[in-house]
Design an enzyme around this catalytic site. Structure first.
Site, short mmCIF file in Angstrom:
data_model
loop_
_atom_site.label_atom_id
_atom_site.label_comp_id
_atom_site.label_asym_id
_atom_site.label_seq_id
_atom_site.Cartn_x
_atom_site.Cartn_y
_atom_site.Cartn_z
N GLY A 325 0.86 -1.18 0.00
CA GLY A 325 0.00 0.00 0.00
C GLY A 325 0.90 1.22 0.00
NE ARG A 363 2.05 6.58 8.87
CZ ARG A 363 3.36 6.68 8.94
NH1 ARG A 363 3.97 7.82 8.65
NH2 ARG A 363 4.10 5.64 9.30
CB CYS A 394 -7.64 22.64 20.97
SG CYS A 394 -8.23 24.13 20.19
C1 LIG Z 1 -2.10 -2.72 5.95
C2 LIG Z 1 -2.00 -3.96 5.18
C3 LIG Z 1 -1.27 -3.98 3.99
C4 LIG Z 1 -0.52 -2.79 3.46
O1 LIG Z 1 0.48 -2.35 4.29
P1 LIG Z 1 1.53 -1.26 3.75
O2 LIG Z 1 2.40 -0.98 4.91
O3 LIG Z 1 0.73 -0.08 3.32
O4 LIG Z 1 2.21 -1.89 2.59
C5 LIG Z 1 -1.26 -5.14 3.26
N1 LIG Z 1 -1.92 -6.25 3.70
C6 LIG Z 1 -2.63 -6.26 4.83
C7 LIG Z 1 -3.34 -7.47 5.23
C8 LIG Z 1 -2.69 -5.12 5.61
O5 LIG Z 1 -3.39 -5.15 6.76
#
Ligand SMILES: *Cc1c(COP(=O)(O)O)cnc(C)c1O
Length: 466
Positions: A325, A363, A394
């Protein structure tokens, strides 16, 4: 909230370096330079020193779309998606993890670039389907999918549902059967490996909500039960070991354990499951200190690991899938802010307040994440000053960039940009303090367009029915 919280949660606090972050150790030699590691591919400065992306200057973008805004480099997104796709080739599948950032434009780009998509809620599923992602290219995740969500996913014909508990095995089987369908499923297991940045921890047990533990024979029992149910076609095993990972050795241990389970399944049931999903979590550069691997290196390493483990177990190598991701969308966007106030605290640092904050980037507060920042609307030769970039909320924990250097002549009205905010910023954005969530502006080849518009006060009041 622990001040030393780790990206994976407080129990990993011990793997963080002590004290001040590396980013604050010393200013970069040239504060005007934009490290290509942390910025999207088309980002640079024009002749006047203004940061540009896709051929458009940030001053133009700010004028047209306002600040704060997430500015996403579409060409960069497509390049990264394609690099992952190409690296894994036709014998493997890349699923983009939609939770990092999802919009209909992104779904179309993924579709066009030949990627698949992970969703983990009805809302993400609806977004994917409404933008035309073929259902068979969607995987549905989550540790507590509702019966309604499961039914929608099965009816739509999603390519796989990743089962996360014993109860869900029965639930999905029942729903599929009652719809006269046989649902393709993977079973998510926890292999006792948690990997983060340059460390990983291999244990026998995992104390977390996701997946079914390999330990104690639970995962084997889950497979046993799933194989008996008519509503399910068990296609493989799923393992996701962490986030922001640079080191492949955690995957090595995970693959070893997953393949061990595949072997046990073969020995007990005479079935060789055809797929193995190794999850996502591949790291990106948030600051110049991070050194992520290229997709082709990761593909090579993972394929070799799985092939080697399967040869040792005398199994045919299963089809591999991965779920990046952050590694696709993270570096594609930066957040553009306008500086509101500059407050020097003698002997400490200078607090730079911008017009967003923890509502558009949680984050830093949540994970103690590190970011960098650059003066974007001009260059400057002024002496570096140590800053903390904070928001307008705040809440004293409302920090965007904990430690960084900006030019000493920074002033209200300047635009600053925080790179690598494409993942888990807009998707985790909130309305805290009734601050309006920023738009996502996609830029490509000299043209900009809003792909997610800015929230308005009307939007807020529409939900508040009095
Ligand atoms: C969050 C998640 C991802 C993606 O994680 P990244 O750090 O964004 O690559 C992939 N697979 C599962 C099952 C996740 O929970």
């Amino acid at each position: 909230m622990s001040r030393s919280a780790h990206p994976a949660g407080p129990r990993h606090a011990d793997v963080l370096p002590e004290g001040r972050s590396a980013a604050s150790a010393a200013p970069a030699e040239d504060l005007n330079a934009l490290d290509p590691k942390v910025w999207a591919h088309t980002v640079g400065r024009d002749a006047d020193g203004v940061v540009t992306v896709g051929g458009i200057s940030v001053t133009q973008l700010a004028e047209e779309y306002g600040t704060p805004a997430y500015v996403l480099d579409e060409a960069d997104f497509r390049d990264r998606a394609r690099a992952w796709r190409t690296a894994f080739g036709d014998d493997a599948d890349v699923f983009y993890a939609g939770k990092a950032f999802l919009s209909r434009a992104v779904v179309r780009w993924l579709h066009e670039e030949g990627l698949n998509l992970d969703v983990c809620s009805g809302g993400e599923l609806a977004t994917a389907l409404s933008a035309g992602m073929p259902a068979e290219r969607i995987a549905f995740h989550g540790n507590n999918k509702s019966p309604e969500e499961i039914e929608r996913a099965v009816r739509a014909g999603v390519g796989r549902i990743v089962l996360d508990s014993f109860q869900e095995i029965v639930r999905v089987a029942h729903i599929a059967q009652s719809l006269g369908k046989r649902q393709r499923v993977q079973i998510r297991i926890t292999v006792g490996v948690e990997a983060h940045t340059h460390e990983f921890i291999a244990t026998a047990h995992e104390d977390q909500k996701f997946g079914i533990p390999l330990a104690g024979g639970q995962a084997a029992e889950a497979v046993r039960r799933a194989l008996q149910l008519d509503g399910l076609e068990v296609i493989g095993i799923h393992s996701h070991i962490g986030s922001q990972i640079f080191d492949m050795s955690g995957f090595e241990v995970a693959a070893h354990r997953v393949v061990g389970l595949l072997k046990d399944i073969r020995d007990e049931h005479g079935v060789e499951l055809p797929e193995i999903d190794l999850g996502g979590g591949l790291g990106i550069a948030y600051t110049s200190d991070d050194d992520p691997r290229e997709p082709h290196e990761i593909a090579k390493a993972l394929t070799e690991i799985v092939t080697r483990e399967c040869e040792a177990a005398r199994l045919a190598t299963p089809r591999i899938s991965v779920e990046p991701g952050r590694a696709i969308v993270g570096p594609t966007a930066f957040t553009l802010y306008e500086v509101g106030t500059v407050k020097p605290l003698d002997g400490l640092r200078t607090y730079v307040s911008v017009d967003g904050g923890m509502s558009d980037n949680i984050r830093t507060a949540l994970y103690d994440a590190e970011y960098s920042v650059a003066l974007a609307s001009r260059t400057s030769d002024a002496e570096p000053m140590l800053v903390r970039v904070v928001g307008k909320h705040c809440e004293s924990g409302d920090i965007v960039v904990k430690d960084a250097f900006l030019p000493g002549d920074l002033a209200p009205g300047d635009l600053v940009a925080v790179p690598a905010t494409g993942a888990y910023c807009r998707s985790m954005a909130s309305n805290y303090n009734h601050v309006l969530r920023p738009p996502v502006v996609a830029v490509r080849d000299g043209a900009a367009r809003v792909i997610v518009r800015r929230e308005t006060e009307e939007d807020l009041l529409r939900l508040d029915v009095g």
